[in-house]
Design an enzyme around this catalytic site. Sequence first.
Site, PDB file in Angstrom:
ATOM      1  N   CYS A 166       0.897  -1.075   0.056  1.00 14.20           N
ATOM      2  CA  CYS A 166       0.066  -0.015   0.064  1.00 14.20           C
ATOM      3  C   CYS A 166       0.863   1.054   0.013  1.00 14.20           C
ATOM      4  O   CYS A 166       0.746   2.146  -0.874  1.00 14.20           O
ATOM      5  CB  CYS A 166      -1.073   0.081   1.079  1.00 14.20           C
ATOM      6  SG  CYS A 166      -0.251   0.290   2.906  1.00 14.20           S
ATOM      7  N   HIS A 194      -2.929   1.411   6.703  1.00 15.12           N
ATOM      8  CA  HIS A 194      -3.104   1.278   5.382  1.00 15.12           C
ATOM      9  C   HIS A 194      -3.161   2.651   4.638  1.00 15.12           C
ATOM     10  O   HIS A 194      -3.667   3.561   5.437  1.00 15.12           O
ATOM     11  CB  HIS A 194      -4.501   0.498   5.139  1.00 15.12           C
ATOM     12  CG  HIS A 194      -4.371   0.134   3.768  1.00 15.12           C
ATOM     13  ND1 HIS A 194      -3.797  -0.823   3.177  1.00 15.12           N
ATOM     14  CD2 HIS A 194      -5.545   0.721   2.926  1.00 15.12           C
ATOM     15  CE1 HIS A 194      -4.339  -0.586   1.906  1.00 15.12           C
ATOM     16  NE2 HIS A 194      -5.449   0.104   1.693  1.00 15.12           N
ATOM     17  N   HIS A 225      -5.806   2.095  -4.386  1.00 13.70           N
ATOM     18  CA  HIS A 225      -4.750   1.539  -3.519  1.00 13.70           C
ATOM     19  C   HIS A 225      -4.380   0.143  -3.848  1.00 13.70           C
ATOM     20  O   HIS A 225      -4.994  -0.743  -4.896  1.00 13.70           O
ATOM     21  CB  HIS A 225      -5.330   1.447  -2.214  1.00 13.70           C
ATOM     22  CG  HIS A 225      -6.538   0.636  -1.975  1.00 13.70           C
ATOM     23  ND1 HIS A 225      -6.607  -0.033  -0.671  1.00 13.70           N
ATOM     24  CD2 HIS A 225      -7.359  -0.013  -2.687  1.00 13.70           C
ATOM     25  CE1 HIS A 225      -7.896  -0.798  -0.713  1.00 13.70           C
ATOM     26  NE2 HIS A 225      -8.272  -0.846  -1.858  1.00 13.70           N
TER      27      HIS A 225
END
Length: 344
Positions: free
Chosen positions: A259, A308, A320
């Site tokens: 990420c 994240h 993402h």
Amino acid sequence: MASHRRPKQQSRTRVTVLTTAAAAAVVLSANAANAAPSEKLSKDQVKAKVDKLYEQAEQATEKYNGAKEKQQKLQKEISTIQDNVARGQQELNKLRDGLGSLATAQYRSGGIDSSVQLFLSSNPDDFLDKASTLDQLSSQQVEALKKIQDKQRELAQERSEAAEKLKDLASTRTELGNKKKEVQGKLADAQKLLNSLTAKEKADLAAQQQRADRSSTERVDMGHNAPASGRAGAAFSAAQSQIGKPYVYGATGPSSFDCSGLTSWAYAQAGVSIPRTSEAQANAGTRIYDQSQLQVGDLVIFFGDYHHVGLYAGNGQVLHAPHTGAVVRYEAMSNMTFEFGVRV
């Protein structure tokens, strides 16, 4: 006769033992058979557990990324210090050589008592010049000694700093190894769960993941959000070019990403350097807590521990790298716990 009865008793004992063992085996088999159905997880239960393991793996991944970044930074710092120490040692050697030359000259010129030198000198003026030079040498010697002492202190301090950083590096490498094992352990546990499924269940889950990836890689409607512009827009465009690339922990592109690897790579393509980890990226700019104020290309931080991150894509969507087994894609922000946006 007695000798014939004894074997029969042993035989009966053996039969009894075997019978008992067989009965026990039947009971154990029955218990195992009864227990097996209750231990069998459904496909949805397996998916829920696997998703949780993937989330835990991502948490460990960001810690792994942080340790790796720290390791690289320490290695550079140690290399710089070691270069400085090497150069400083050369300077110290030159100062010592210079001091030795001064001492030799002083010894040679001062080895005879000054009154004897004056008596032997055919030219008093010449002696006075030599005496003046002797005083000058003594002054230079004091200055040289001071420089040597200063350089020695400087080198000792740099060597001490290098030693501390080497200890820190060793500790960081240990942390890096532990986090790597943790990530791999979570992924291995997830794989074991997936392996427990039937071939049909595996195929169903794979098809479900493919549908999610395929539907989420399509261009989203930007709605009423501000369009991407400037460096944030350039970063978003760069990330869009990576749609469909697989998630791999610790990866920073261009063939795969995690990420924060995706977001840091995307901004680097726009000429902007941001930190490597999602936790550090949370402090890379101005925080925006109102989702309606987000602009395309803003960083979006998820979950309480900031493990994240993605890029805001407009219309309540984020672009993402989700987790192991998935690809770079769009996803509804409502699927995750939104914390805040960051305008770099």
